[in-house]
Design a protein around this motif. Structure first.
Motif, PDB file in Angstrom:
ATOM      1  N   ARG A 291       0.657  -1.177   0.491  1.00  0.00           N
ATOM      2  CA  ARG A 291       0.251  -0.267  -0.484  1.00  0.00           C
ATOM      3  C   ARG A 291       1.164   0.986  -0.253  1.00  0.00           C
ATOM      4  O   ARG A 291       0.690   2.100  -0.701  1.00  0.00           O
ATOM      5  N   LEU A 292       1.964   1.555   0.591  1.00  0.00           N
ATOM      6  CA  LEU A 292       2.988   2.221   1.005  1.00  0.00           C
ATOM      7  C   LEU A 292       3.504   2.349  -0.689  1.00  0.00           C
ATOM      8  O   LEU A 292       3.623   3.827  -1.257  1.00  0.00           O
ATOM      9  N   ALA A 293       3.882   1.472  -1.318  1.00  0.00           N
ATOM     10  CA  ALA A 293       4.663   2.030  -2.388  1.00  0.00           C
ATOM     11  C   ALA A 293       3.515   2.185  -3.651  1.00  0.00           C
ATOM     12  O   ALA A 293       3.862   3.025  -4.456  1.00  0.00           O
ATOM     13  N   ASP A 294       2.599   1.884  -3.053  1.00  0.00           N
ATOM     14  CA  ASP A 294       1.327   2.238  -4.763  1.00  0.00           C
ATOM     15  C   ASP A 294       1.061   4.177  -3.949  1.00  0.00           C
ATOM     16  O   ASP A 294       0.967   4.962  -4.830  1.00  0.00           O
ATOM     17  N   SER A 295       1.887   4.453  -2.964  1.00  0.00           N
ATOM     18  CA  SER A 295       2.057   5.971  -2.759  1.00  0.00           C
ATOM     19  C   SER A 295       3.566   6.750  -2.701  1.00  0.00           C
ATOM     20  O   SER A 295       4.064   7.271  -2.925  1.00  0.00           O
ATOM     21  N   GLN A 296       3.817   5.773  -3.390  1.00  0.00           N
ATOM     22  CA  GLN A 296       5.610   6.397  -3.485  1.00  0.00           C
ATOM     23  C   GLN A 296       6.684   6.677  -3.080  1.00  0.00           C
ATOM     24  O   GLN A 296       7.241   6.933  -2.858  1.00  0.00           O
TER      25      GLN A 296
END
Length: 333
Positions: A291-296
């Motif tokens: 999920r954090l990766a989705d926010s870069q």
């Protein structure tokens, strides 16, 4: 040597922390009946190096717990756990400076001070040799190796120092060097070349050169690692430490204020460095990382029996990026 505060002749060059751990723990002198005392918080490389030593030699390896999860570690508790576990047969104390499993930083100086009275009554062949995997502390705190008080320090230099991959070092205090013999033949530059006996060659070399494995390595990377140390010297260790601790404090304080987050890394600078471990209620660590990766935002999971989410603010980050991480975690509620 200048950055570390030690003589260059006492430093061996390696390709990684793992290589250094293997070289030290496979060779360090143990008599029959002596043991290695480790902890339950160490990295796979330390654990496996010690297990392989035990398989080959029958050496006794004992591990202890230093603190319970949840950020409840204390200097007094850690030191007490170690000193209380040391036996007359304990020859090596093997610890990790900063635990990548929890973000807890061990109070190495306090541990070293507590070992002094224990070692005062022991001869050179029986004193506890204090060995440290220091890879996640080197390049963060404003200390030299003598400040830490350990006997042996092992670290790669590609993490917080920003050195090239495939570089690392071992430092050993002169008093214990005789108990860490060479494992892999060195390729020294001696007047006699290779046409001398092994004994004569080793006698002519400093411990650091003798303990630096020979063969072909990523020499371009090794030559370039000096620039990483010079980069940190140019900024200044004190400024580096202040910056990294400030960013991590901002992150920890923000996470601690969220009801759906459990912080596992201590708030104090004395017991933490650059790794922050936490859990988000109702979510697996891998799910949080995704999920954090989705926010870069690049996070990771700790690859241990109990896994947490990890964030690690460093010199290349700023306050706005830390706040962006906090907003993203807050939105997972």
């Amino acid at each position: 040597g200048r950055y570390l505060g030690v003589r260059p002749r006492d430093i061996a060059l390696t390709d990684s922390t793992t290589m250094g751990l293997g070289l030290v723990y496979s060779a360090i002198a143990l008599r029959e009946g002596q043991e290695v005392l480790g902890t339950e918080h160490d990295h796979y490389a330390t654990n496996r190096s010690l297990e392989l030593r035990a398989l080959r030699t029958g050496a006794t390896i004992r591990r202890i717990r230093l603190y319970e999860p949840g950020g409840g570690a204390s200097v007094e508790g850690i030191v007490s756990a170690i000193t209380g576990a040391i036996r007359p047969s304990t020859r090596v104390l093997a610890v990790t400076w900063v635990h990548s499993s929890s973000g807890v930083k061990l109070p190495l100086r306090a541990i070293a001070d507590a070992l002094e009275p224990i070692n005062a009554d022991r001869g050179p062949e029986d004193r506890v040799i204090f060995c440290v995997d220091g890879v996640h502390g080197l390049g963060i705190d404003d200390v030299t190796l003598p400040d830490l008080g350990c006997d042996v320090f092992i670290a790669g230099t590609h993490k917080w120092l920003f050195g090239p991959r495939g570089t690392g070092l071992i430092w050993a205090r002169p008093e214990v060097q005789a108990f860490i013999p060479t494992t892999i033949p060195p390729f020294p530059h001696t007047g006699g070349g290779w046409n001398v006996s092994a004994g004569d060659m080793m006698e002519a070399l400093s411990w650091g050169v003798a303990s630096t494995p020979g063969g072909f390595h990523s020499f371009e990377h090794r030559w370039a690692v000096a620039e990483a140390f010079e980069f940190h010297e140019a900024i200044g260790r004190a400024r580096v430490a202040e910056r990294i601790h400030a960013l991590n404090r901002q992150l920890k304080e923000g996470l601690a204020g969220m009801n759906h987050v459990t912080l596992h890394t201590p708030m104090s600078d004395e017991l933490s460095a650059g790794i922050v471990c936490f859990e988000v209620r109702g979510m697996r660590p891998g799910e949080v990382v995704g999920r954090l990766a989705d926010s870069q935002i690049v996070a990771s999971t700790s690859p241990y029996a109990v896994s947490y989410v990890r964030l690690a603010p460093g010199l290349l980050n700023d306050e706005d990026e830390v706040e962006a991480c906090l907003r993203a975690v807050r939105e997972l509620a």
